[in-house]
Design a protein around this motif. Structure first.
Motif, PDB file in Angstrom:
ATOM      1  N   PHE A  88       0.820  -1.201   0.000  1.00 17.81           N
ATOM      2  CA  PHE A  88       0.000   0.000   0.000  1.00 17.81           C
ATOM      3  C   PHE A  88       0.858   1.257   0.000  1.00 17.81           C
ATOM      4  O   PHE A  88       0.549   2.233  -0.701  1.00 17.81           O
ATOM      5  CB  PHE A  88      -0.924   0.010   1.219  1.00 17.81           C
ATOM      6  CG  PHE A  88      -1.813   1.215   1.288  1.00 17.81           C
ATOM      7  CD1 PHE A  88      -2.980   1.269   0.545  1.00 17.81           C
ATOM      8  CD2 PHE A  88      -1.486   2.303   2.074  1.00 17.81           C
ATOM      9  CE1 PHE A  88      -3.795   2.381   0.587  1.00 17.81           C
ATOM     10  CE2 PHE A  88      -2.281   3.413   2.122  1.00 17.81           C
ATOM     11  CZ  PHE A  88      -3.450   3.454   1.370  1.00 17.81           C
ATOM     12  N   ALA A  89       1.933   1.263   0.773  1.00 14.87           N
ATOM     13  CA  ALA A  89       2.806   2.446   0.819  1.00 14.87           C
ATOM     14  C   ALA A  89       3.416   2.724  -0.552  1.00 14.87           C
ATOM     15  O   ALA A  89       3.440   3.880  -1.013  1.00 14.87           O
ATOM     16  CB  ALA A  89       3.899   2.238   1.864  1.00 14.87           C
ATOM     17  N   LEU A  90       3.901   1.681  -1.228  1.00 10.22           N
ATOM     18  CA  LEU A  90       4.492   1.872  -2.550  1.00 10.22           C
ATOM     19  C   LEU A  90       3.450   2.326  -3.564  1.00 10.22           C
ATOM     20  O   LEU A  90       3.685   3.255  -4.354  1.00 10.22           O
ATOM     21  CB  LEU A  90       5.156   0.568  -3.016  1.00 10.22           C
ATOM     22  CG  LEU A  90       6.368   0.095  -2.200  1.00 10.22           C
ATOM     23  CD1 LEU A  90       6.832  -1.269  -2.681  1.00 10.22           C
ATOM     24  CD2 LEU A  90       7.497   1.103  -2.292  1.00 10.22           C
ATOM     25  N   GLY A  91       2.289   1.686  -3.557  1.00 17.24           N
ATOM     26  CA  GLY A  91       1.249   2.047  -4.513  1.00 17.24           C
ATOM     27  C   GLY A  91       0.687   3.429  -4.274  1.00 17.24           C
ATOM     28  O   GLY A  91       0.416   4.182  -5.226  1.00 17.24           O
ATOM     29  N   ALA A  92       0.508   3.797  -2.986  1.00 18.99           N
ATOM     30  CA  ALA A  92      -0.018   5.123  -2.677  1.00 18.99           C
ATOM     31  C   ALA A  92       0.963   6.213  -3.076  1.00 18.99           C
ATOM     32  O   ALA A  92       0.573   7.256  -3.629  1.00 18.99           O
ATOM     33  CB  ALA A  92      -0.331   5.221  -1.184  1.00 18.99           C
ATOM     34  N   ALA A  93       2.251   5.989  -2.816  1.00 24.20           N
ATOM     35  CA  ALA A  93       3.256   6.976  -3.211  1.00 24.20           C
ATOM     36  C   ALA A  93       3.282   7.157  -4.722  1.00 24.20           C
ATOM     37  O   ALA A  93       3.344   8.287  -5.228  1.00 24.20           O
ATOM     38  CB  ALA A  93       4.631   6.551  -2.699  1.00 24.20           C
ATOM     39  N   ALA A  94       3.206   6.046  -5.460  1.00 15.11           N
ATOM     40  CA  ALA A  94       3.224   6.132  -6.917  1.00 15.11           C
ATOM     41  C   ALA A  94       1.944   6.799  -7.444  1.00 15.11           C
ATOM     42  O   ALA A  94       2.008   7.678  -8.305  1.00 15.11           O
ATOM     43  CB  ALA A  94       3.374   4.734  -7.517  1.00 15.11           C
ATOM     44  N   GLY A  95       0.796   6.395  -6.923  1.00 17.71           N
ATOM     45  CA  GLY A  95      -0.465   6.938  -7.422  1.00 17.71           C
ATOM     46  C   GLY A  95      -0.607   8.427  -7.155  1.00 17.71           C
ATOM     47  O   GLY A  95      -0.957   9.204  -8.060  1.00 17.71           O
ATOM     48  N   ILE A  96      -0.333   8.850  -5.924  1.00 19.56           N
ATOM     49  CA  ILE A  96      -0.469  10.268  -5.589  1.00 19.56           C
ATOM     50  C   ILE A  96       0.607  11.094  -6.290  1.00 19.56           C
ATOM     51  O   ILE A  96       0.334  12.197  -6.796  1.00 19.56           O
ATOM     52  CB  ILE A  96      -0.401  10.458  -4.069  1.00 19.56           C
ATOM     53  CG1 ILE A  96      -1.612   9.796  -3.401  1.00 19.56           C
ATOM     54  CG2 ILE A  96      -0.355  11.932  -3.704  1.00 19.56           C
ATOM     55  CD1 ILE A  96      -1.605   9.861  -1.891  1.00 19.56           C
ATOM     56  N   GLY A  97       1.836  10.582  -6.351  1.00 16.71           N
ATOM     57  CA  GLY A  97       2.905  11.323  -7.021  1.00 16.71           C
ATOM     58  C   GLY A  97       2.621  11.530  -8.495  1.00 16.71           C
ATOM     59  O   GLY A  97       2.796  12.647  -9.026  1.00 16.71           O
ATOM     60  N   LEU A  98       2.171  10.492  -9.193  1.00 21.45           N
ATOM     61  CA  LEU A  98       1.845  10.621 -10.614  1.00 21.45           C
ATOM     62  C   LEU A  98       0.637  11.526 -10.821  1.00 21.45           C
ATOM     63  O   LEU A  98       0.575  12.278 -11.798  1.00 21.45           O
ATOM     64  CB  LEU A  98       1.591   9.240 -11.204  1.00 21.45           C
ATOM     65  CG  LEU A  98       2.816   8.318 -11.300  1.00 21.45           C
ATOM     66  CD1 LEU A  98       2.399   6.918 -11.712  1.00 21.45           C
ATOM     67  CD2 LEU A  98       3.826   8.886 -12.289  1.00 21.45           C
ATOM     68  N   ALA A  99      -0.328  11.477  -9.908  1.00 24.77           N
ATOM     69  CA  ALA A  99      -1.502  12.348 -10.026  1.00 24.77           C
ATOM     70  C   ALA A  99      -1.120  13.818  -9.872  1.00 24.77           C
ATOM     71  O   ALA A  99      -1.643  14.684 -10.585  1.00 24.77           O
ATOM     72  CB  ALA A  99      -2.541  11.956  -8.984  1.00 24.77           C
ATOM     73  N   LEU A 100      -0.213  14.102  -8.947  1.00 21.96           N
ATOM     74  CA  LEU A 100       0.249  15.480  -8.781  1.00 21.96           C
ATOM     75  C   LEU A 100       0.996  15.955 -10.026  1.00 21.96           C
ATOM     76  O   LEU A 100       0.803  17.090 -10.488  1.00 21.96           O
ATOM     77  CB  LEU A 100       1.152  15.583  -7.554  1.00 21.96           C
ATOM     78  CG  LEU A 100       0.474  15.417  -6.193  1.00 21.96           C
ATOM     79  CD1 LEU A 100       1.510  15.383  -5.076  1.00 21.96           C
ATOM     80  CD2 LEU A 100      -0.529  16.540  -5.942  1.00 21.96           C
ATOM     81  N   ALA A 101       1.847  15.083 -10.568  1.00 23.80           N
ATOM     82  CA  ALA A 101       2.601  15.471 -11.765  1.00 23.80           C
ATOM     83  C   ALA A 101       1.681  15.687 -12.961  1.00 23.80           C
ATOM     84  O   ALA A 101       1.891  16.615 -13.760  1.00 23.80           O
ATOM     85  CB  ALA A 101       3.646  14.410 -12.082  1.00 23.80           C
ATOM     86  N   ALA A 102       0.653  14.859 -13.100  1.00 19.19           N
ATOM     87  CA  ALA A 102      -0.253  14.996 -14.228  1.00 19.19           C
ATOM     88  C   ALA A 102      -1.294  16.092 -14.009  1.00 19.19           C
ATOM     89  O   ALA A 102      -1.694  16.775 -14.952  1.00 19.19           O
ATOM     90  CB  ALA A 102      -0.958  13.663 -14.493  1.00 19.19           C
ATOM     91  N   GLY A 103      -1.743  16.258 -12.764  1.00 19.73           N
ATOM     92  CA  GLY A 103      -2.807  17.227 -12.504  1.00 19.73           C
ATOM     93  C   GLY A 103      -2.337  18.657 -12.454  1.00 19.73           C
ATOM     94  O   GLY A 103      -3.107  19.573 -12.750  1.00 19.73           O
ATOM     95  N   LEU A 104      -1.083  18.887 -12.107  1.00 14.00           N
ATOM     96  CA  LEU A 104      -0.569  20.246 -11.953  1.00 14.00           C
ATOM     97  C   LEU A 104       0.137  20.765 -13.195  1.00 14.00           C
ATOM     98  O   LEU A 104       0.593  21.908 -13.202  1.00 14.00           O
ATOM     99  CB  LEU A 104       0.396  20.303 -10.763  1.00 14.00           C
ATOM    100  CG  LEU A 104      -0.198  19.960  -9.398  1.00 14.00           C
ATOM    101  CD1 LEU A 104       0.886  19.910  -8.334  1.00 14.00           C
ATOM    102  CD2 LEU A 104      -1.278  20.962  -9.014  1.00 14.00           C
ATOM    103  N   SER A 105       0.218  19.948 -14.231  1.00 15.29           N
ATOM    104  CA  SER A 105       0.934  20.368 -15.433  1.00 15.29           C
ATOM    105  C   SER A 105       0.279  19.752 -16.665  1.00 15.29           C
ATOM    106  O   SER A 105      -0.038  18.555 -16.677  1.00 15.29           O
ATOM    107  CB  SER A 105       2.400  19.937 -15.337  1.00 15.29           C
ATOM    108  OG  SER A 105       3.055  20.086 -16.566  1.00 15.29           O
ATOM    109  N   ARG A 106       0.096  20.560 -17.701  1.00 15.30           N
ATOM    110  CA  ARG A 106      -0.444  20.031 -18.957  1.00 15.30           C
ATOM    111  C   ARG A 106       0.553  19.081 -19.620  1.00 15.30           C
ATOM    112  O   ARG A 106       0.161  18.094 -20.241  1.00 15.30           O
ATOM    113  CB  ARG A 106      -0.779  21.185 -19.896  1.00 15.30           C
ATOM    114  CG  ARG A 106      -1.921  22.073 -19.417  1.00 15.30           C
ATOM    115  CD  ARG A 106      -2.229  23.168 -20.422  1.00 15.30           C
ATOM    116  NE  ARG A 106      -3.278  24.046 -19.939  1.00 15.30           N
ATOM    117  CZ  ARG A 106      -4.577  23.814 -20.093  1.00 15.30           C
ATOM    118  NH1 ARG A 106      -4.974  22.711 -20.716  1.00 15.30           N
ATOM    119  NH2 ARG A 106      -5.470  24.667 -19.634  1.00 15.30           N
ATOM    120  N   VAL A 107       1.827  19.397 -19.501  1.00 14.38           N
ATOM    121  CA  VAL A 107       2.845  18.506 -20.056  1.00 14.38           C
ATOM    122  C   VAL A 107       2.841  17.172 -19.319  1.00 14.38           C
ATOM    123  O   VAL A 107       2.943  16.101 -19.924  1.00 14.38           O
ATOM    124  CB  VAL A 107       4.234  19.178 -19.966  1.00 14.38           C
ATOM    125  CG1 VAL A 107       5.317  18.219 -20.452  1.00 14.38           C
ATOM    126  CG2 VAL A 107       4.266  20.462 -20.783  1.00 14.38           C
TER     127      VAL A 107
END
Length: 274
Positions: A88-107
């Motif tokens: 869960f720790a690995l998956g949560a870190a990956a999911g939230i991190g990728l969501a922040l990168a995709a949600g905060l930037s169009r690129v």
């Protein structure tokens, strides 16, 4: 500190705590499970339900007590909790991190969202043979399966929460002179928090579901191993004990997230129904 005559004359009363009463809603919620449990026991006692197919509740309770007393159940729960926590720790870190990168930037959205949507469509349990080929038959494929299942609900909900923040709030923050970092910290992340907590609850459910399957793949400990071993000897009572523990762990983790949700979102009033 001196005491005035008025304070001396004032009678001192102790506030008694209100009596603890079980709310009617809790009684109604407990009525149907208790009725099903009684029907289950009655069906088993009368012979309508074969013990070979499903053990009766009394036998299951006795088996659970014996497994707990012998330490088998505690050891299995500990092994399963460790796998679930790491995955869960690995998956949560990956999911939230990728969501922040995709949600905060169009690129970031253009680069990350298409492959995430493609991977999300893959059947989770269909990846088991590939994970075994990649990682062997030890702990790694089990943890990887849990992490893979956890990442996507958190990614989707966090991404939707970020993009769902009211644009007027962001515009007001810019007018007030907030930097991009302050805008993300004080506006975007709090606005996305409700949706992220929904994803957290969903990902916890997926984590336990993935763990049930993962622990039956060449495992030598854990609840899944205990269930799989009991299946070989037709011990339906042990199988049900393991499934009930899985359900209890899932319910407990969901309850923890709901408590956190209630405290973190105390400012938001929700419709409670009638």
């Amino acid at each position: 500190m001196s005491t005035t005559p008025l304070e001396l004359a004032r009678p001192r009363t102790r506030l008694k705590p209100p009596p603890l009463r079980l709310p009617k809603a809790a009684l109604w919620r407990a009525a149907s499970p208790l009725a099903l449990l009684a029907l289950w026991q009655l069906s088993s006692s009368s012979g309508l339900l074969s013990e070979r197919l499903l053990a009766d509740p009394v036998t299951i309770a006795r088996t659970a007590w014996e497994l707990a007393r012998e330490g088998v159940l505690g050891e299995a729960i500990g092994a399963s909790l460790r796998r679930a926590a790491v995955g869960f720790a690995l998956g949560a870190a990956a999911g939230i991190g990728l969501a922040l990168a995709a949600g905060l930037s169009r690129v970031g959205e253009a680069a990350l969202d298409p492959p995430m949507q493609m991977l999300r469509a893959l059947p989770l349990f269909g990846l088991i043979p590939l994970f075994i080929l990649w990682f062997g038959i030890g702990e790694t494929p089990k943890v990887a399966l849990v992490a893979f299942g956890v990442a996507f609900p958190l990614y989707l909900n966090t991404f939707a929460g970020i993009r769902g923040v009211d644009g007027k709030l962001a515009e007001a923050a810019r007018v007030l002179g907030l930097s991009r970092t302050a805008l993300i910290r004080h506006v975007v992340l709090p606005g996305a928090l409700p949706q992220t907590l929904v994803g957290l609850r969903q990902s916890l459910g997926v984590a336990w579901l993935a763990l049930i399957v993962a622990e039956q793949i060449n495992a030598d400990r854990g609840l899944g191993f205990m269930i799989n071993d009991a299946r070989e000897f037709l011990r339906t009572d042990i199988v049900v004990v393991g499934l009930l523990v899985y359900a209890a762990l899932g319910l407990a983790t969901d309850g923890i997230v709901r408590i956190l949700e209630g405290r973190a979102l105390a400012w938001r009033r929700a419709f409670l129904g009638r």
